[in-house]
Enzyme design. Sequence first.
Site, mmCIF file in Angstrom:
data_model
loop_
_atom_site.group_PDB
_atom_site.id
_atom_site.type_symbol
_atom_site.label_atom_id
_atom_site.label_comp_id
_atom_site.label_asym_id
_atom_site.label_seq_id
_atom_site.Cartn_x
_atom_site.Cartn_y
_atom_site.Cartn_z
ATOM 1 N N ARG A 211 -26.360 -15.722 34.051
ATOM 2 C CA ARG A 211 -26.521 -16.037 32.619
ATOM 3 C C ARG A 211 -25.264 -16.721 32.066
ATOM 4 N NH1 ARG A 211 -24.907 -12.865 28.330
ATOM 5 N NH2 ARG A 211 -26.134 -12.899 26.399
ATOM 6 N N ASP B 57 -19.730 -3.866 48.229
ATOM 7 C CA ASP B 57 -18.817 -3.309 49.253
ATOM 8 C C ASP B 57 -17.342 -3.353 48.852
ATOM 9 O OD1 ASP B 57 -21.113 -3.054 50.738
ATOM 10 O OD2 ASP B 57 -20.787 -4.882 51.898
#
Length: 323
Positions: free
Chosen positions: A21, A127
């Site tokens: 966005r 991660d």
Amino acid sequence: MRNLAVLTSGGDAPGMNAAIRAVVRTGLSHGLNMWGVRRGYAGLIEGDFRRLGARDVGGIIQHGGTVLGTSRSPEFMTHDGLELAMHRLRGTGIEGLIVIGGNGSQRGSEALHRLGFPVVGIASTIDNDLSGSDVTIGVDTALNVALNAIDNLKVTASSLQRTFLVEVMGRHCGYLALMSGIAGGAEAVVLPEVEFTPEALAVHILQCYERGKPHVIVVVAEGAKYNAEGLCRYFSEKNLIPGHEFRSTVLGYVQRGATPTCADRLLGTHLGVEAVEQMVAGRYGVLVGIHKSEPITTPLEEIVGKDKPLDPWFLKMAEMLAR
Ligand code: F6P
């Protein structure tokens, strides 16, 4: 530059939509035509592009996943795959590409950059194994999911004086396990980065019970030498802690699909805006990340294939506090 594209690649991470966005709306505010590439590098080599306006990215900031879709595409990293991707981009008149993703994805960015195509990467993976950013998009949400699970498991573990082994994602990196272990008040963490034996862990667990603990929670990183189930089995088969019961819970993909936290929405937004500003200023071939709350850029070749070590102080902290 008139035409700029954005794609998401690799594992989806909560906050990717905020970044999409921000990229699209910042690009539009610079007067650019904005394009979305569907399904990551797989869509790039197929030419699966569509124009994006401000309304196309409305109502997405609060959702996990990625509205563009994503993929892991081994084909892209071949000579033919890269050539085809370049052909598709140039054929559509796209002059720049923003890649939102983790380690493998930024290897792809770097390959395109080496071929002379303007690319800017955005650090995004649950991660947190990508150097060039203190924290990456999706980490905070994944940690909060792990914390909810740990809090709930503690209640059950205390009621029955059981040991729970909770396995969290992170691929080869122990960051999620370490941080959720510290924030969740776990009695031990098992990480790929730290040597351990099940026997030594069993002694530690026994000592916890001897000190009067009503439960033991062990957070296990998925990349560790033993997984949670394997450890459970090992303890039971070898009868390492007589009279105690073990259970394992693997969190897996529920960590990836959660509603992005405020921190991840803000991080996605911040990095999305910054990536377009870098592109517009003609600074390509970099990864946009965050350092001490400020956006930073690092040349892609410096981050690709590089390990991101765990902070030794946090390792020490986890050990000191698990009493
Ligand atoms: O990189 C994000 C991650 O969720 C890792 O934690 C995990 O090891 C891996 O992706 C799983 O990959 P896949 O989605 O391809 O099964």
